[in-house]
Write an enzyme that holds these catalytic residues in place. Structure first.
Site, PDB file in Angstrom:
ATOM      1  N   LYS A  28      -3.468   3.819 -11.187  1.00  0.00           N
ATOM      2  CA  LYS A  28      -4.212   2.596 -11.544  1.00  0.00           C
ATOM      3  C   LYS A  28      -5.116   2.879 -12.743  1.00  0.00           C
ATOM      4  O   LYS A  28      -5.221   2.066 -13.664  1.00  0.00           O
ATOM      5  CB  LYS A  28      -5.051   2.108 -10.358  1.00  0.00           C
ATOM      6  CG  LYS A  28      -4.234   1.591  -9.193  1.00  0.00           C
ATOM      7  CD  LYS A  28      -3.494   0.304  -9.534  1.00  0.00           C
ATOM      8  CE  LYS A  28      -2.594  -0.172  -8.437  1.00  0.00           C
ATOM      9  NZ  LYS A  28      -1.668  -1.238  -8.815  1.00  0.00           N
TER      10      LYS A  28
ATOM     11  N   PHE B 285       2.195  -6.936 -10.215  1.00  0.00           N
ATOM     12  CA  PHE B 285       1.851  -6.313  -8.932  1.00  0.00           C
ATOM     13  C   PHE B 285       2.775  -5.160  -8.561  1.00  0.00           C
ATOM     14  O   PHE B 285       2.386  -4.327  -7.746  1.00  0.00           O
ATOM     15  CB  PHE B 285       1.997  -7.336  -7.783  1.00  0.00           C
ATOM     16  CG  PHE B 285       1.032  -8.477  -7.832  1.00  0.00           C
ATOM     17  CD1 PHE B 285      -0.280  -8.311  -7.440  1.00  0.00           C
ATOM     18  CD2 PHE B 285       1.436  -9.731  -8.276  1.00  0.00           C
ATOM     19  CE1 PHE B 285      -1.174  -9.359  -7.473  1.00  0.00           C
ATOM     20  CE2 PHE B 285       0.556 -10.794  -8.317  1.00  0.00           C
ATOM     21  CZ  PHE B 285      -0.759 -10.601  -7.916  1.00  0.00           C
TER      22      PHE B 285
ATOM     23  N   TYR C  48      -1.841   7.917  -6.410  1.00  0.00           N
ATOM     24  CA  TYR C  48      -1.787   6.454  -6.431  1.00  0.00           C
ATOM     25  C   TYR C  48      -2.963   5.902  -7.238  1.00  0.00           C
ATOM     26  O   TYR C  48      -2.798   5.090  -8.142  1.00  0.00           O
ATOM     27  CB  TYR C  48      -1.821   5.880  -4.996  1.00  0.00           C
ATOM     28  CG  TYR C  48      -2.405   4.489  -4.947  1.00  0.00           C
ATOM     29  CD1 TYR C  48      -1.665   3.386  -5.368  1.00  0.00           C
ATOM     30  CD2 TYR C  48      -3.743   4.278  -4.552  1.00  0.00           C
ATOM     31  CE1 TYR C  48      -2.227   2.126  -5.386  1.00  0.00           C
ATOM     32  CE2 TYR C  48      -4.302   3.025  -4.565  1.00  0.00           C
ATOM     33  CZ  TYR C  48      -3.543   1.945  -4.985  1.00  0.00           C
ATOM     34  OH  TYR C  48      -4.103   0.713  -5.012  1.00  0.00           O
TER      35      TYR C  48
ATOM     36  N   SER D 128      -7.589  -1.561  -8.973  1.00  0.00           N
ATOM     37  CA  SER D 128      -8.189  -1.255  -7.666  1.00  0.00           C
ATOM     38  C   SER D 128      -9.560  -0.618  -7.818  1.00  0.00           C
ATOM     39  O   SER D 128      -9.826   0.093  -8.790  1.00  0.00           O
ATOM     40  CB  SER D 128      -7.258  -0.285  -6.944  1.00  0.00           C
ATOM     41  OG  SER D 128      -7.897   0.293  -5.839  1.00  0.00           O
TER      42      SER D 128
ATOM     43  N   LYS E 179       1.873   1.784  -3.267  1.00  0.00           N
ATOM     44  CA  LYS E 179       0.434   1.705  -2.968  1.00  0.00           C
ATOM     45  C   LYS E 179      -0.043   2.570  -1.816  1.00  0.00           C
ATOM     46  O   LYS E 179      -1.172   2.415  -1.348  1.00  0.00           O
ATOM     47  CB  LYS E 179       0.054   0.252  -2.712  1.00  0.00           C
ATOM     48  CG  LYS E 179       0.786  -0.339  -1.521  1.00  0.00           C
ATOM     49  CD  LYS E 179       0.066  -1.520  -0.933  1.00  0.00           C
ATOM     50  CE  LYS E 179       0.632  -1.881   0.406  1.00  0.00           C
ATOM     51  NZ  LYS E 179      -0.075  -2.913   1.107  1.00  0.00           N
TER      52      LYS E 179
END
Ligand code: UD1
Length: 341
Positions: free
Chosen positions: A155, A82, A151, A126, A86
């Site tokens: 991902k 994790f 961001y 995401s 973010k």
């Protein structure tokens, strides 16, 4: 007892996931540099589970720190990753901060996974990788585009790095979970979302406004092509989301995965507008929210919600909590941390 390494385990989604792993009988090893979370989260986890996670305050971009932890815990069965920045807006202002942290961190973990016996990875991805999908609900087969923000791009790049690494290393297996919009808190109100500074996200902004920390919520645009004009998202309860990680690890441990990299949407399958979130909050908290309609937020998409058929059928996972109970859990948490319950 099987052991999992959870990076970012004191963060919002990470802490709820630690709880679910402890409840499922795993031992949890947290690596977190506390840059975006508080050490007190560990006491919250202990209150819920009556067990303590092992905790290392380390930065995953520091390869020597990671090396030591992997040496100590080479018997871990999986990594749940994790630890990442973010904030969409901050990533636009400071892209290198995001590329350094979010990319280097994953590269370090994969390096250590290659050198040790820890071969299973669950990655925190995401729905941002879909951008504004042409067809809704969005399935895992929808095209992945270059996201609007650095961001979001981290991902997408992370998923590509995992895919390329897996091709050359026949032992690493990964499940990438593409989250929609996680909200809510643990029903015990012992852990929840704790944004440092002014929240970017909708629900913490709502609860902080209602508790008196913010003057009013700005609703970013009511001229979208949606029934009430406000933007639509798929808001997923954080505990439901956390449970998907335990299922994913068990799937990898039981070698049930069909591909070495599997991707699943994790959402409710329901699109909910900003105004519907506000109405739900007003209902469950029994109070009016101070808000005003303002212009659209740059970079926001109009609408997205998940097709969750793949996760429902293959993982046997399904979102269980309703929007109202999820929003109430966030409100109970906000009241608790401001001592107003
Ligand atoms: C974004 C990312 C998501 C990421 C999340 C983490 C995209 C498409 N989504 O979610 O991948 O995990 O950030 O932070 O890049 N809103 C208001 N007023 C506010 C705040 C939000 O009206 O003060 C509205 C937004 O315009 C949006 C909805 O509420 O329509 C949800 O916003 P937010 O909670 O910030 O999440 P996303 O931007 O959807």
């Amino acid at each position: 007892m099987e052991k999992v390494i959870i990076t970012g385990g004191t963060g919002y989604i990470g802490s709820h996931t630690v709880v679910e792993f402890l409840n499922a009988g795993f031992e949890t090893i947290i690596i977190d540099n506390l840059v975006n979370s508080k050490i007190e989260v560990l006491s919250g986890i202990e209150k819920i589970c009556k067990r303590k996670p092992v905790f290392y305050q380390e930065d995953i971009t520091d390869i020597s720190a990671i090396q030591k932890i992997f040496e100590e815990h080479k018997d871990a069965v999986a990594v749940i990753h994790f630890a990442a920045y973010k904030s969409v807006g901050e990533s636009v202002e400071n892209p290198l901060k995001y590329y350094h942290n979010n990319i280097q961190g994953l590269v370090n973990l994969l390096r250590k996974m290659q050198n040790t016996g820890v071969k299973n990875l669950v990655f925190s991805s995401s729905c941002t990788v879909y951008g504004q999908p042409e067809k809704l609900p969005v399935t895992e087969k929808s095209p992945v585009i270059k996201p609007e923000s650095p961001y979001g791009n981290t991902k997408k790049i992370n998923e590509e790095i995992i895919e390329d690494t897996i091709k050359t290393n026949s032992e690493i297996n990964c499940i990438s979970l593409r989250y929609f919009n996680p909200i809510g808190a643990h029903p015990s109100a012992e852990i929840g979302e704790f944004p440092l500074g002014v929240p970017d996200n909708l629900l913490p902004y709502i609860t902080q406004t209602a508790i008196g920390l913010r003057e009013k919520l700005s609703v970013f645009g009511n001229d979208y092509n949606t029934p009430d004009g406000t933007a639509i998202r798929d808001y997923i309860n954080v505990v439901d989301l956390a449970k998907a990680h335990v299922i994913a690890v068990n799937r990898l441990l039981e070698k049930k995965n069909k591909d070495r990299l599997e991707v699943f949407n994790i959402g409710t399958g329901e699109g909910v507008s900003v105004m519907e979130v506000i109405r739900s909050f007003e209902k469950v908290s029994n109070q009016k929210l101070n808000y005003k309609i303002t212009g659209r937020r740059p970079g926001d998409i109009e609408k997205v919600w998940a097709d969750t058929t793949k996760a429902n059928k293959i993982l046997g996972w399904k979102a269980e909590k309703t929007l109202d109970e999820t929003i109430l859990s966030a409100w109970e948490w906000e009241k608790k941390i401001r001592n107003k319950s």
